[in-house]
Design a protein around this motif. Structure first.
Motif, PDB file in Angstrom:
ATOM      1  N   ASP A  46     -46.081  35.721  -7.017  1.00  0.00           N
ATOM      2  CA  ASP A  46     -45.526  35.881  -8.357  1.00  0.00           C
ATOM      3  C   ASP A  46     -46.201  37.031  -9.104  1.00  0.00           C
ATOM      4  OD1 ASP A  46     -43.688  33.876  -8.086  1.00  0.00           O
ATOM      5  OD2 ASP A  46     -45.001  32.313  -8.884  1.00  0.00           O
ATOM      6  N   TYR A  47     -47.505  37.144  -8.941  1.00  0.00           N
ATOM      7  CA  TYR A  47     -48.221  38.251  -9.584  1.00  0.00           C
ATOM      8  C   TYR A  47     -47.775  39.573  -8.982  1.00  0.00           C
ATOM      9  CZ  TYR A  47     -51.580  34.889 -11.583  1.00  0.00           C
ATOM     10  OH  TYR A  47     -52.175  33.864 -12.274  1.00  0.00           O
ATOM     11  N   ARG A  48     -47.685  39.556  -7.653  1.00  0.00           N
ATOM     12  CA  ARG A  48     -47.327  40.793  -6.955  1.00  0.00           C
ATOM     13  C   ARG A  48     -45.948  41.289  -7.392  1.00  0.00           C
ATOM     14  NH1 ARG A  48     -46.418  39.802  -1.146  1.00  0.00           N
ATOM     15  NH2 ARG A  48     -47.949  38.195  -1.635  1.00  0.00           N
ATOM     16  N   ALA A  49     -45.007  40.352  -7.465  1.00  0.00           N
ATOM     17  CA  ALA A  49     -43.648  40.742  -7.858  1.00  0.00           C
ATOM     18  C   ALA A  49     -43.648  41.333  -9.268  1.00  0.00           C
ATOM     19  CB  ALA A  49     -42.718  39.531  -7.796  1.00  0.00           C
ATOM     20  N   THR A  50     -44.404  40.720 -10.158  1.00  0.00           N
ATOM     21  CA  THR A  50     -44.433  41.217 -11.529  1.00  0.00           C
ATOM     22  C   THR A  50     -45.083  42.595 -11.607  1.00  0.00           C
ATOM     23  OG1 THR A  50     -44.745  38.893 -12.159  1.00  0.00           O
ATOM     24  CG2 THR A  50     -44.983  40.539 -13.880  1.00  0.00           C
ATOM     25  N   THR A 100     -34.254  43.833  -5.163  1.00  0.00           N
ATOM     26  CA  THR A 100     -35.247  43.696  -4.099  1.00  0.00           C
ATOM     27  C   THR A 100     -36.277  42.625  -4.444  1.00  0.00           C
ATOM     28  OG1 THR A 100     -34.976  46.061  -3.673  1.00  0.00           O
ATOM     29  CG2 THR A 100     -36.843  44.969  -2.632  1.00  0.00           C
ATOM     30  N   THR A 101     -36.732  42.643  -5.678  1.00  0.00           N
ATOM     31  CA  THR A 101     -37.748  41.674  -6.073  1.00  0.00           C
ATOM     32  C   THR A 101     -37.196  40.257  -6.060  1.00  0.00           C
ATOM     33  OG1 THR A 101     -38.748  43.363  -7.474  1.00  0.00           O
ATOM     34  CG2 THR A 101     -39.426  41.080  -7.846  1.00  0.00           C
ATOM     35  N   ASN A 102     -35.978  40.100  -6.533  1.00  0.00           N
ATOM     36  CA  ASN A 102     -35.391  38.757  -6.517  1.00  0.00           C
ATOM     37  C   ASN A 102     -35.153  38.264  -5.102  1.00  0.00           C
ATOM     38  OD1 ASN A 102     -35.150  37.713  -9.164  1.00  0.00           O
ATOM     39  ND2 ASN A 102     -33.613  39.264  -9.622  1.00  0.00           N
ATOM     40  N   ALA A 103     -34.719  39.163  -4.234  1.00  0.00           N
ATOM     41  CA  ALA A 103     -34.522  38.763  -2.837  1.00  0.00           C
ATOM     42  C   ALA A 103     -35.858  38.352  -2.223  1.00  0.00           C
ATOM     43  CB  ALA A 103     -33.897  39.911  -2.040  1.00  0.00           C
ATOM     44  N   PHE A 104     -36.903  39.092  -2.569  1.00  0.00           N
ATOM     45  CA  PHE A 104     -38.236  38.761  -2.051  1.00  0.00           C
ATOM     46  C   PHE A 104     -38.679  37.384  -2.537  1.00  0.00           C
ATOM     47  CE2 PHE A 104     -42.778  38.785  -3.284  1.00  0.00           C
ATOM     48  CZ  PHE A 104     -43.340  38.726  -2.020  1.00  0.00           C
ATOM     49  N   LEU A 105     -38.539  37.154  -3.833  1.00  0.00           N
ATOM     50  CA  LEU A 105     -38.979  35.866  -4.379  1.00  0.00           C
ATOM     51  C   LEU A 105     -38.138  34.709  -3.843  1.00  0.00           C
ATOM     52  CD1 LEU A 105     -39.802  36.870  -8.061  1.00  0.00           C
ATOM     53  CD2 LEU A 105     -41.403  36.252  -6.244  1.00  0.00           C
ATOM     54  N   VAL A 133     -45.137  37.338 -18.317  1.00  0.00           N
ATOM     55  CA  VAL A 133     -45.166  38.662 -17.676  1.00  0.00           C
ATOM     56  C   VAL A 133     -46.481  39.362 -18.013  1.00  0.00           C
ATOM     57  CG1 VAL A 133     -44.107  40.954 -17.660  1.00  0.00           C
ATOM     58  CG2 VAL A 133     -42.662  38.915 -17.676  1.00  0.00           C
ATOM     59  N   ARG A 134     -46.833  39.337 -19.278  1.00  0.00           N
ATOM     60  CA  ARG A 134     -48.069  39.999 -19.721  1.00  0.00           C
ATOM     61  C   ARG A 134     -49.269  39.419 -18.988  1.00  0.00           C
ATOM     62  NH1 ARG A 134     -47.644  39.101 -25.279  1.00  0.00           N
ATOM     63  NH2 ARG A 134     -48.982  37.284 -25.080  1.00  0.00           N
ATOM     64  N   SER A 135     -49.277  38.105 -18.897  1.00  0.00           N
ATOM     65  CA  SER A 135     -50.397  37.435 -18.251  1.00  0.00           C
ATOM     66  C   SER A 135     -50.468  37.771 -16.762  1.00  0.00           C
ATOM     67  CB  SER A 135     -50.259  35.931 -18.463  1.00  0.00           C
ATOM     68  OG  SER A 135     -51.134  35.229 -17.614  1.00  0.00           O
ATOM     69  N   ARG A 136     -49.322  37.768 -16.100  1.00  0.00           N
ATOM     70  CA  ARG A 136     -49.329  38.048 -14.654  1.00  0.00           C
ATOM     71  C   ARG A 136     -49.741  39.477 -14.362  1.00  0.00           C
ATOM     72  NH1 ARG A 136     -43.661  35.303 -12.619  1.00  0.00           N
ATOM     73  NH2 ARG A 136     -44.255  33.117 -12.897  1.00  0.00           N
ATOM     74  N   ILE A 137     -49.267  40.389 -15.180  1.00  0.00           N
ATOM     75  CA  ILE A 137     -49.627  41.788 -14.952  1.00  0.00           C
ATOM     76  C   ILE A 137     -51.124  41.969 -15.170  1.00  0.00           C
ATOM     77  CG2 ILE A 137     -49.425  44.104 -15.926  1.00  0.00           C
ATOM     78  CD1 ILE A 137     -46.452  43.546 -16.344  1.00  0.00           C
ATOM     79  N   HIS A 138     -51.619  41.343 -16.228  1.00  0.00           N
ATOM     80  CA  HIS A 138     -53.050  41.481 -16.510  1.00  0.00           C
ATOM     81  C   HIS A 138     -53.888  40.881 -15.392  1.00  0.00           C
ATOM     82  CE1 HIS A 138     -56.692  41.816 -18.873  1.00  0.00           C
ATOM     83  NE2 HIS A 138     -56.971  40.553 -18.562  1.00  0.00           N
ATOM     84  N   ALA A 154     -39.272  40.187 -17.794  1.00  0.00           N
ATOM     85  CA  ALA A 154     -39.145  38.795 -18.230  1.00  0.00           C
ATOM     86  C   ALA A 154     -37.713  38.306 -18.026  1.00  0.00           C
ATOM     87  CB  ALA A 154     -39.545  38.672 -19.701  1.00  0.00           C
ATOM     88  N   SER A 155     -36.780  39.143 -18.409  1.00  0.00           N
ATOM     89  CA  SER A 155     -35.380  38.762 -18.254  1.00  0.00           C
ATOM     90  C   SER A 155     -35.001  38.624 -16.783  1.00  0.00           C
ATOM     91  CB  SER A 155     -34.509  39.805 -18.968  1.00  0.00           C
ATOM     92  OG  SER A 155     -33.293  39.983 -18.305  1.00  0.00           O
ATOM     93  N   GLU A 156     -35.520  39.514 -15.979  1.00  0.00           N
ATOM     94  CA  GLU A 156     -35.165  39.487 -14.568  1.00  0.00           C
ATOM     95  C   GLU A 156     -35.757  38.275 -13.859  1.00  0.00           C
ATOM     96  OE1 GLU A 156     -32.954  41.475 -13.621  1.00  0.00           O
ATOM     97  OE2 GLU A 156     -32.899  40.560 -11.627  1.00  0.00           O
ATOM     98  N   LEU A 157     -36.981  37.937 -14.213  1.00  0.00           N
ATOM     99  CA  LEU A 157     -37.648  36.817 -13.546  1.00  0.00           C
ATOM    100  C   LEU A 157     -37.419  35.495 -14.270  1.00  0.00           C
ATOM    101  CD1 LEU A 157     -41.074  38.464 -12.589  1.00  0.00           C
ATOM    102  CD2 LEU A 157     -38.978  38.274 -11.228  1.00  0.00           C
ATOM    103  N   ALA A 158     -36.701  35.566 -15.391  1.00  0.00           N
ATOM    104  CA  ALA A 158     -36.420  34.358 -16.169  1.00  0.00           C
ATOM    105  C   ALA A 158     -37.700  33.646 -16.588  1.00  0.00           C
ATOM    106  CB  ALA A 158     -35.502  33.412 -15.387  1.00  0.00           C
ATOM    107  N   VAL A 159     -38.656  34.421 -17.078  1.00  0.00           N
ATOM    108  CA  VAL A 159     -39.895  33.852 -17.614  1.00  0.00           C
ATOM    109  C   VAL A 159     -40.150  34.490 -18.982  1.00  0.00           C
ATOM    110  CG1 VAL A 159     -40.875  33.453 -15.324  1.00  0.00           C
ATOM    111  CG2 VAL A 159     -41.332  35.607 -16.503  1.00  0.00           C
ATOM    112  N   PRO A 160     -40.976  33.852 -19.819  1.00  0.00           N
ATOM    113  CA  PRO A 160     -41.293  34.449 -21.123  1.00  0.00           C
ATOM    114  C   PRO A 160     -42.073  35.756 -20.966  1.00  0.00           C
ATOM    115  CG  PRO A 160     -41.903  32.124 -21.048  1.00  0.00           C
ATOM    116  CD  PRO A 160     -41.554  32.527 -19.652  1.00  0.00           C
ATOM    117  N   VAL A 161     -41.969  36.597 -21.984  1.00  0.00           N
ATOM    118  CA  VAL A 161     -42.698  37.868 -21.947  1.00  0.00           C
ATOM    119  C   VAL A 161     -44.204  37.618 -21.842  1.00  0.00           C
ATOM    120  CG1 VAL A 161     -43.285  39.920 -23.285  1.00  0.00           C
ATOM    121  CG2 VAL A 161     -40.919  39.157 -23.174  1.00  0.00           C
ATOM    122  N   GLY A 162     -44.659  36.542 -22.481  1.00  0.00           N
ATOM    123  CA  GLY A 162     -46.083  36.217 -22.404  1.00  0.00           C
ATOM    124  C   GLY A 162     -46.525  35.960 -20.966  1.00  0.00           C
TER     125      GLY A 162
END
Lengths: 179, 296
Positions: free
Chosen positions: A134-138, A78-83, A163-168, A153-161
């Protein structure tokens, strides 16, 4: 005649082993998919379109589903389809006629801001819908679907850092909006 | 923010504010040492401690958001729609495969000497058996054969000769039967699959019909060469259709996935044609065009 019989039989067949059929997934998890879709899009109209796209992808990918959390799998789809949709909307004005204001204006904002405009009585929902896509999806993958950072991170193909930053930042923006 | 890039590398200065490590800390996503450093900082920094509480509150409220049930009937409607599009997709897949077979044979003919020379030999040697094959209700058998193969045993390589062999039997019969009927699937997606594959195969080029018909008619004596183009022609469209339809509209998507199994099954056991690249290219174009015409 032959074709029709084949199609009906095919739809009636159960998937091998413990992989549920597409119909079963749609009926059993439709509400979950809709919840994620609604949290991502922020409005019912786009959520319904997204659910339709998700079920199409589920049909294509069901054979590759391995035993595990069905909801996590559906949440990722769902998230990938949204993005994908958000990116497509962003690209569209460039591909179309850039000089035509009618084509340019509604495009880019519609994915992010338009959903925010369609806010709800629930202030948390509205604040979430107002986050950048992007923040919302994360945040949705983390707090609605319940994935771990490394899974996101794996799903969005971005570094874990990232992901951490977007969630924060997503939560911080949410907190500011609610304050 | 300052701590964002330092996680896991070197000690965190106790005076640095953890920044986005705070959210990760709340989520239990920090490795032990980093988590302890954040804890140590929180004890001595009231601002970060307050931010941690606010972030935890935002997180809690996000997680407490209630489920949103799908509007009544939405899922049922989508399920029903998928049924219809699957049916249509199946028709499209068969139509595409039928036309692709015709094209494959036509394309293969001029360049392939074996196709032209070998089959007549087999035909002359065993014409009675071919006649028998031709008089059987092949028009019915042909559409069913490929359909079942697609549906039931896509992954089985042992089935691969089957689809290729199932269609040709009626080829000898077709020149007398329906040579005037060129396959025209775009007009009506439902009808052509049944008619185009068997009838169309021969209508396109009667000369080519003979090789195709010989291969399955007498598998023992017929050299494998004639079977090559046939099998490849049948398997080629499977992959082409699946690839072409994968990214397009919904009805085509379902058709593509149906055919995909067929392509895989056939491809495993099929032999190389003498000119696979050219045939493959033209087949791909044809199938793509066909699907676009139908889809549009």
């Amino acid at each position: 005649m032959k074709v029709r019989r084949w199609s009906l039989r095919r739809l009636g067949d159960a998937q091998p082993d413990d992989v549920p059929s597409w119909d079963e997934v749609a009926r059993a998890h439709g509400d979950f998919i809709y919840t994620v879709a609604y949290r991502l899009t922020g409005n019912h109209h786009d959520a319904q379109d997204l659910v339709q796209e998700v079920l199409l992808r589920v049909q294509r990918g069901l054979a590759t589903f391995r035993p595990g959390s069905m909801e996590a799998w559906l949440g990722r789809i769902t998230t990938n389809a949204f993005l994908d949709d958000v990116r497509r909307r962003r690209r569209r004005p460039v591909v179309a006629l850039p000089d035509d204001p009618d084509l340019v204006v509604p495009s880019a904002p519609s994915a992010d801001e338009a959903s925010a405009a369609d806010t709800l009585p629930d202030d948390v929902s509205g604040a979430l819908a107002a986050l950048p896509a992007d923040y919302r999806a994360t945040v949705v993958l983390c707090d609605v679907v319940g994935l771990r950072y490394d899974e996101i991170a794996s799903e969005l193909a971005v570094p874990v850092g990232t992901v951490r930053s977007r969630i924060h930042r997503g939560r911080a923006l949410l907190r500011s909006a609610l304050a | 923010m300052t701590g964002a890039d330092e996680m896991g590398e070197g000690p965190l200065d106790p005076t640095d504010h953890p920044g986005d490590l705070l959210s990760a800390h709340i989520d239990g996503e920090l490795p032990g040492p980093a988590a302890r450093q954040v804890e140590a900082h929180l004890v001595q920094c009231g601002a970060c401690s307050a931010e941690l509480d606010a972030l935890a509150d935002a997180r809690r409220r996000l997680r407490e958001l209630p489920p949103v049930p799908a509007p009544p009937g939405l899922v049922t409607r989508l399920v029903e729609r998928r049924r219809h599009s699957s049916r249509r997709g199946a028709a499209l897949a068969l139509a595409a495969a039928g036309v692709a077979v015709v094209v494959g044979l036509t394309v293969a003919d001029p360049g392939d000497d074996r196709t032209a020379s070998d089959p007549p030999r087999a035909l002359a040697g065993d014409s009675s058996r071919l006649d028998t094959t031709a008089t059987t209700p092949s028009p019915l058998a042909a559409p069913t054969g490929p359909g079942d193969a697609v549906e039931a045993e896509p992954p089985e390589p042992s089935e691969s000769p089957e689809p290729g062999g199932a269609e040709p039997p009626e080829s000898p019969e077709a020149p007398a039967d329906g040579p005037d009927e060129p396959p025209e699937p775009p007009e009506s997606p439902e009808a052509p699959p049944a008619g185009s594959a068997p009838g169309g195969t021969t209508a396109g080029d009667p000369d080519v019909t003979v090789p195709g018909g010989t291969a399955p008619g007498d598998p023992d004596t017929t050299p494998s060469a004639p079977a090559g183009p046939m099998t490849t022609a049948a398997s080629g469209p499977g992959g082409g259709a699946a690839g072409g339809s994968g990214e397009s509209g919904e009805s085509r998507g379902s058709g593509g996935s149906d055919v995909q199994g067929d392509g895989t099954g056939n491809g495993t056991g099929s032999e190389e044609t003498s000119d696979p690249v050219t045939i493959g290219d033209r087949l791909g174009e044809t199938v793509t065009n066909l699907l676009e015409m139908i889809g549009g």
